[in-house]
Design a protein around this motif. Structure first.
Motif, PDB file in Angstrom:
ATOM      1  N   VAL A   1       2.747   6.357  17.130  1.00 16.41           N
ATOM      2  CA  VAL A   1       1.469   6.826  17.676  1.00 16.41           C
ATOM      3  C   VAL A   1       0.392   6.921  16.588  1.00 16.41           C
ATOM      4  O   VAL A   1      -0.737   6.444  16.760  1.00 16.41           O
ATOM      5  N   ALA A   2       0.742   7.534  15.456  1.00 16.76           N
ATOM      6  CA  ALA A   2      -0.271   7.728  14.406  1.00 16.76           C
ATOM      7  C   ALA A   2      -0.767   6.379  13.895  1.00 16.76           C
ATOM      8  O   ALA A   2      -1.958   6.215  13.603  1.00 16.76           O
ATOM      9  N   ALA A   3       0.139   5.401  13.804  1.00 14.45           N
ATOM     10  CA  ALA A   3      -0.288   4.073  13.350  1.00 14.45           C
ATOM     11  C   ALA A   3      -1.213   3.428  14.377  1.00 14.45           C
ATOM     12  O   ALA A   3      -2.228   2.827  14.010  1.00 14.45           O
ATOM     13  N   ALA A   4      -0.885   3.567  15.662  1.00 14.51           N
ATOM     14  CA  ALA A   4      -1.751   2.973  16.690  1.00 14.51           C
ATOM     15  C   ALA A   4      -3.157   3.553  16.595  1.00 14.51           C
ATOM     16  O   ALA A   4      -4.155   2.827  16.721  1.00 14.51           O
ATOM     17  N   VAL A   5      -3.246   4.874  16.351  1.00 10.69           N
ATOM     18  CA  VAL A   5      -4.558   5.516  16.213  1.00 10.69           C
ATOM     19  C   VAL A   5      -5.276   4.983  14.971  1.00 10.69           C
ATOM     20  O   VAL A   5      -6.448   4.574  15.037  1.00 10.69           O
ATOM     21  N   ALA A   6      -4.578   4.985  13.831  1.00 10.20           N
ATOM     22  CA  ALA A   6      -5.215   4.539  12.580  1.00 10.20           C
ATOM     23  C   ALA A   6      -5.629   3.068  12.674  1.00 10.20           C
ATOM     24  O   ALA A   6      -6.676   2.675  12.147  1.00 10.20           O
TER      25      ALA A   6
ATOM     26  N   SER B   1       1.196   0.670  10.198  1.00  9.08           N
ATOM     27  CA  SER B   1      -0.132   0.468   9.603  1.00  9.08           C
ATOM     28  C   SER B   1      -0.113  -0.789   8.740  1.00  9.08           C
ATOM     29  O   SER B   1      -1.043  -1.607   8.787  1.00  9.08           O
ATOM     30  N   ALA B   2       0.964  -0.930   7.941  1.00  6.16           N
ATOM     31  CA  ALA B   2       1.049  -2.084   7.041  1.00  6.16           C
ATOM     32  C   ALA B   2       1.093  -3.394   7.828  1.00  6.16           C
ATOM     33  O   ALA B   2       0.474  -4.387   7.431  1.00  6.16           O
ATOM     34  N   VAL B   3       1.808  -3.389   8.944  1.00  3.71           N
ATOM     35  CA  VAL B   3       1.877  -4.609   9.764  1.00  3.71           C
ATOM     36  C   VAL B   3       0.481  -4.951  10.288  1.00  3.71           C
ATOM     37  O   VAL B   3       0.070  -6.119  10.310  1.00  3.71           O
ATOM     38  N   ASP B   4      -0.287  -3.939  10.663  1.00  2.19           N
ATOM     39  CA  ASP B   4      -1.663  -4.156  11.111  1.00  2.19           C
ATOM     40  C   ASP B   4      -2.513  -4.700   9.963  1.00  2.19           C
ATOM     41  O   ASP B   4      -3.345  -5.596  10.158  1.00  2.19           O
TER      42      ASP B   4
ATOM     43  N   HIS C   1       0.819  -1.213   0.000  1.00  2.00           N
ATOM     44  CA  HIS C   1       0.000   0.000   0.000  1.00  2.00           C
ATOM     45  C   HIS C   1       0.851   1.259   0.000  1.00  2.00           C
ATOM     46  O   HIS C   1       2.024   1.239   0.328  1.00  2.00           O
ATOM     47  N   ARG C   2       0.153   2.351  -0.320  1.00  2.00           N
ATOM     48  CA  ARG C   2       0.759   3.674  -0.360  1.00  2.00           C
ATOM     49  C   ARG C   2       0.183   4.469   0.802  1.00  2.00           C
ATOM     50  O   ARG C   2      -1.032   4.459   1.026  1.00  2.00           O
ATOM     51  N   TYR C   3       1.046   5.123   1.536  1.00  2.00           N
ATOM     52  CA  TYR C   3       0.637   5.925   2.695  1.00  2.00           C
ATOM     53  C   TYR C   3       1.152   7.346   2.505  1.00  2.00           C
ATOM     54  O   TYR C   3       2.245   7.529   1.948  1.00  2.00           O
ATOM     55  N   THR C   4       0.406   8.307   2.974  1.00  2.00           N
ATOM     56  CA  THR C   4       0.900   9.679   2.878  1.00  2.00           C
ATOM     57  C   THR C   4       0.770  10.385   4.223  1.00  2.00           C
ATOM     58  O   THR C   4      -0.129  10.094   5.017  1.00  2.00           O
ATOM     59  N   THR C   5       1.710  11.279   4.457  1.00  2.00           N
ATOM     60  CA  THR C   5       1.639  12.134   5.650  1.00  2.00           C
ATOM     61  C   THR C   5       1.831  13.578   5.197  1.00  2.00           C
ATOM     62  O   THR C   5       2.594  13.833   4.258  1.00  2.00           O
ATOM     63  N   PRO C   6       1.136  14.513   5.822  1.00  2.00           N
ATOM     64  CA  PRO C   6       1.190  15.897   5.357  1.00  2.00           C
ATOM     65  C   PRO C   6       2.381  16.653   5.944  1.00  2.00           C
ATOM     66  O   PRO C   6       3.014  16.182   6.900  1.00  2.00           O
ATOM     67  N   ALA C   7       2.646  17.811   5.385  1.00  2.00           N
ATOM     68  CA  ALA C   7       3.607  18.721   6.012  1.00  2.00           C
ATOM     69  C   ALA C   7       3.074  19.118   7.388  1.00  2.00           C
ATOM     70  O   ALA C   7       1.858  19.204   7.598  1.00  2.00           O
TER      71      ALA C   7
ATOM     72  N   VAL D   1       4.772   0.754   1.527  1.00  2.00           N
ATOM     73  CA  VAL D   1       5.236  -0.374   2.326  1.00  2.00           C
ATOM     74  C   VAL D   1       4.577  -1.626   1.776  1.00  2.00           C
ATOM     75  O   VAL D   1       3.354  -1.670   1.592  1.00  2.00           O
ATOM     76  N   ALA D   2       5.399  -2.619   1.468  1.00  2.00           N
ATOM     77  CA  ALA D   2       4.894  -3.907   0.997  1.00  2.00           C
ATOM     78  C   ALA D   2       5.469  -4.993   1.892  1.00  2.00           C
ATOM     79  O   ALA D   2       6.667  -5.005   2.177  1.00  2.00           O
ATOM     80  N   LEU D   3       4.596  -5.868   2.367  1.00  2.00           N
ATOM     81  CA  LEU D   3       5.022  -6.962   3.238  1.00  2.00           C
ATOM     82  C   LEU D   3       4.560  -8.281   2.639  1.00  2.00           C
ATOM     83  O   LEU D   3       3.415  -8.407   2.206  1.00  2.00           O
ATOM     84  N   GLY D   4       5.456  -9.249   2.614  1.00  2.00           N
ATOM     85  CA  GLY D   4       5.090 -10.604   2.203  1.00  2.00           C
ATOM     86  C   GLY D   4       5.284 -11.538   3.378  1.00  2.00           C
ATOM     87  O   GLY D   4       6.240 -11.384   4.143  1.00  2.00           O
ATOM     88  N   ALA D   5       4.367 -12.494   3.546  1.00  2.00           N
ATOM     89  CA  ALA D   5       4.460 -13.386   4.702  1.00  2.00           C
ATOM     90  C   ALA D   5       3.972 -14.780   4.355  1.00  2.00           C
ATOM     91  O   ALA D   5       3.183 -14.976   3.422  1.00  2.00           O
TER      92      ALA D   5
END
Ligand code: MOS
Length: 743
Positions: free
Chosen positions: A716-721, A353-356, A167-173, A278-282
């Motif tokens: 923190v932001a990932a835990a919230v999302a 986020s990707a791990v989640d 997936h593609r993730y974005t964060t703002p300025a 981030v791409a994860l293979g498992a």
């Protein structure tokens, strides 16, 4: 130690400094992103009663241009930007200062600043990060900068993995919003310059100003005893500082400039926006086979620091195939700068986020998935972790938070119209270590004076060093005074990279050892001393003196030893007094740091547990519970360390839910330059934030210290999302998680 002065209003911050004959300055900002100033009409501003001067590139004194900085230089000693403010007609970003008004009151200066009219010849500018990503250039790695890193063949492993998320993730300025806005008071006395400045690096400020104004270093003094928050925004020297000094030189008056929130947003670099993949293979049992993390960040054409968003991704998971790449795109904007945990603060959002998402895809508990992939050694190069017990942090957190009560399916927990979700994410940071020079003076009355130009940016830095000195010398904390935040003191480290406390403590411990050795040498000269014939290793410091370890009542106080020797005091210093000696010492320290980096990964980690409530009708997100359990090495002071970690979590909640610098892509102008439209969390937005830590010393550092300043915000932001996904079933991959994304 600074609590009483701060609560009584006695602690003086920069803007509290009043000097005789003080004038006040205000900035005029460019309104175009790129071009040349063609006209300046200052007549109306000059006509305002009380205006002393309107400085522009036509009449401002010349300065030496800043040393050129590479856009790829991660060194925090970068001057912020290469722009030669008011010595050039060129405009490099929308908001660059183009004039300074000096007046006899701050209000007059501001009012007149609005009357300065500037015309421009506009040139084409690149200001849209979203549109400029395709031009991003991969960073080449250096000793300091993380470039491309790989082990195995991650693309191939990903192609053959049974389970994949990609997936593609974005964060703002994001903009710096320390409680205390940037402020400077500048006083010239001939060629001698005194500057009061809220700074994370007084030594750099001093050297930078000496160069810019062509005066001897020894004549420049920067004082910064109290700083109302820094977070990276007060490490470089920005326009406000330089132009206050310039205004003082031009007018012959002492000048104070306190930046407005808008001034800060337009002139102090903030965090880059990022886009990350981030791409994860498992395997189906959750064993990771491939981890890819690539990211684009921006720098300004006249300075800036790229964000190494993959920093944590090379250390966190035991994947055999890893590929990390950072790219940078260059825009005509205010230079980006460091902001608390540059790299990891936003990099962990994407990775965690990707791990989640992988846990959801596998139908596996996200804590269990992380523990299954916990590495024994660094997954990329096999280095040992100096210490790492993330398992213990998660175990303690899961227990305390009641993680087992969470029902796994999204939208499965609710409380009336509130959808309840719980999420976890891992925190990770690599604290730095910097050289520090310290003097310790012991007086015959048993008091101790520690001197080092470190910075009190609100973290309890002096308290920690008071404890270290008191402990090392065996004196009560009340006997210790610590002087800091002044370039007249021995050079200290920057307050950055979560390294200040450990860096100063290392030097302070060394100085205390040396001091005890000197005291013992004095004692041994006396035939009557019970310490005669003893070595330091046989003694313990305590009760204000030195006592035998094998016979604790045999010994004497420092006062007795010094008085008998006819000494009022004794002082030691860690660095050689000469410039060459100091340079050699710094080179040794730097070499040691690189040697250590080759041997160990010295990282701090943590486990965030978050609960959110999302209004099913409006999409409003409330963070209702928080627990962070950290593995940060030894904790010097539980109160201040907890406060640092909690502050990091607060800042992370802001990043998760509300913080966003909005730039008009047509003009490059920031359209929310103030707290009314740039939203940081306030008390009503926050639950009680529980912080816990393992408090186990790092075996490879003096006192076992690592660093706590930045790790709190990471993850923190990932835990919230992740919690929002659990609550609602909606996966938000673009920060901030505003309610429109959930409806
Ligand atoms: Mo910081 S971003 O290390 O001041």
């Amino acid at each position: 130690m600074d609590g009483p002065a701060k609560t009584a209003g006695l602690a003086r911050y920069t803007a509290d400094h009043h000097v005789p004959d003080l004038a006040h300055a205000a900035l005029v900002h460019a309104t175009v992103a790129r071009g040349r100033i063609t006209g300046l009409d200052t007549a109306d501003a000059e006509a305002v009663g009380g205006v002393l001067a309107v400085l522009t590139h036509h009449n401002a004194p010349r300065m030496t241009p800043p040393a050129p900085v590479s856009a790829l230089d991660l060194s925090t000693l970068a001057p912020g930007t290469t722009v030669d403010y008011l010595n050039t007609d060129r405009v490099h970003w929308n908001g660059q200062p183009v004039a300074v008004v000096v007046a006899d009151s701050p209000d007059t200066a501001r009012q007149a600043a609005r009357l300065v009219r500037v015309t421009y010849e506009v040139e084409p500018a690149v200001t849209d990060f979203a549109a400029a990503q395709d031009d991003a250039v991969p960073l080449r790695g250096t000793l300091l900068v993380l470039g491309e890193e790989r082990t195995g063949d991650a693309e191939r492993a990903l192609a053959t993995a049974p389970v994949v998320v990609d997936h593609r993730y974005t964060t703002p300025a994001q903009s710096h919003h320390a409680m205390e806005p940037h402020a400077t008071v500048a006083v010239w006395n001939g060629d001698r310059l005194t500057v009061h400045e809220g700074s994370q690096d007084v030594d750099w400020a001093r050297r930078h100003l000496a160069r810019r104004f062509g005066v001897p270093l020894a004549g420049v003094r920067v004082l910064s005893p109290h700083v109302g928050g820094g977070f990276g925004g007060k490490a470089p020297v920005w326009a406000g500082t330089v132009l206050t000094v310039l205004a003082a030189r031009a007018t012959g008056r002492a000048v104070r400039m306190v930046l407005s929130r808008e001034d800060v947003i337009r002139t102090v670099g903030g965090r880059t926006p990022t886009v990350q993949r981030v791409a994860l293979g498992a395997q189906r049992d959750g064993t990771l086979t491939a981890l890819l993390h690539t990211g684009v960040s921006q720098v300004g054409r006249v300075g800036g620091t790229p964000e190494p968003v993959g920093s944590q991704s090379r250390h966190l998971y035991a994947a055999p195939h890893i590929w990390i790449r950072h790219s940078t795109t260059t825009l005509d904007v205010l230079p980006t700068a460091h902001m608390r945990a540059p790299g990891e603060a936003v990099g962990t959002f994407a990775l965690e986020s990707a791990v989640d998402e992988l846990a959801v895809a596998l139908g596996m508990d996200p804590v269990e998935l992380r523990m299954r992939n916990e590495p024994d050694r660094d997954p990329l190069d096999g280095k040992r972790f100096s210490r790492r017990d993330l398992r213990a942090a998660y175990a303690r957190g899961a227990e305390r938070f009641g993680w087992a009560e969470r029902t796994p399916s999204p939208r499965s927990m609710r409380d009336g119209h509130w959808l309840v979700g719980r999420g976890v994410a891992t925190a990770f940071h690599l604290p730095v270590r910097l050289p520090a020079d310290v003097t310790v003076r012991l007086r015959a009355d048993g008091t101790v004076l520690v001197r080092c130009a470190f910075h009190e940016i609100g973290v309890g830095a002096a308290t920690a060093q008071t404890q270290v000195a008191a402990d090392a010398l065996g004196v009560p904390v009340e006997a210790v005074t610590v002087e800091h935040g002044d370039t007249e003191l021995p050079v200290g480290p920057q307050a950055g990279g979560s390294g200040q406390t450990a860096s100063v403590a290392t030097a302070l411990l060394e100085a205390c050892e040396e001091l005890k050795r000197s005291v013992l040498a004095l004692a041994r000269r006396s035939p009557s001393s019970p310490l005669r014939g003893r070595r330091l290793s046989e003694l313990r410091a305590g009760r204000g003196g030195l006592y035998r370890a094998d016979a604790p009542d045999r010994g004497e106080t420092y006062g007795v030893i010094l008085t008998r020797a006819g000494r009022a005091e004794i002082e030691v210093r860690t660095a050689a007094g000469t410039r060459l000696g100091r340079t050699l010492q710094q080179a040794r320290a730097a070499a040691g740091w690189f040697r250590d980096r080759r041997r160990w990964v010295r990282a701090v980690t943590g486990a965030h547990f978050c609960e959110v409530r999302v209004d099913e009708h409006t999409g409003e997100v409330r963070v209702s519970r928080w627990l962070g359990v950290f593995d940060v090495g030894r904790v010097v002071n539980p109160k201040t360390a907890t406060s640092q970690l909690r502050g990091g979590i607060v800042m992370g909640i802001g990043a998760a839910l509300s913080e966003e610098t909005l730039v008009d892509p047509r003009t490059g102008r920031t359209v929310n330059p103030g707290l009314a439209e740039y939203h940081v969390p306030v008390q009503a937005d926050l639950p009680r934030i529980e912080v816990d830590y393992l408090d186990e010393p790092d075996p490879t550092t003096p006192l076992g210290l690592l660093g706590v300043g930045e790790v709190g915000i990471t993850g923190v932001a990932a835990a919230v999302a992740n919690a929002v996904h659990h609550a609602t079933g909606v996966r938000v991959r673009d920060l901030p998680v505003t309610l429109d994304r959930l409806l």
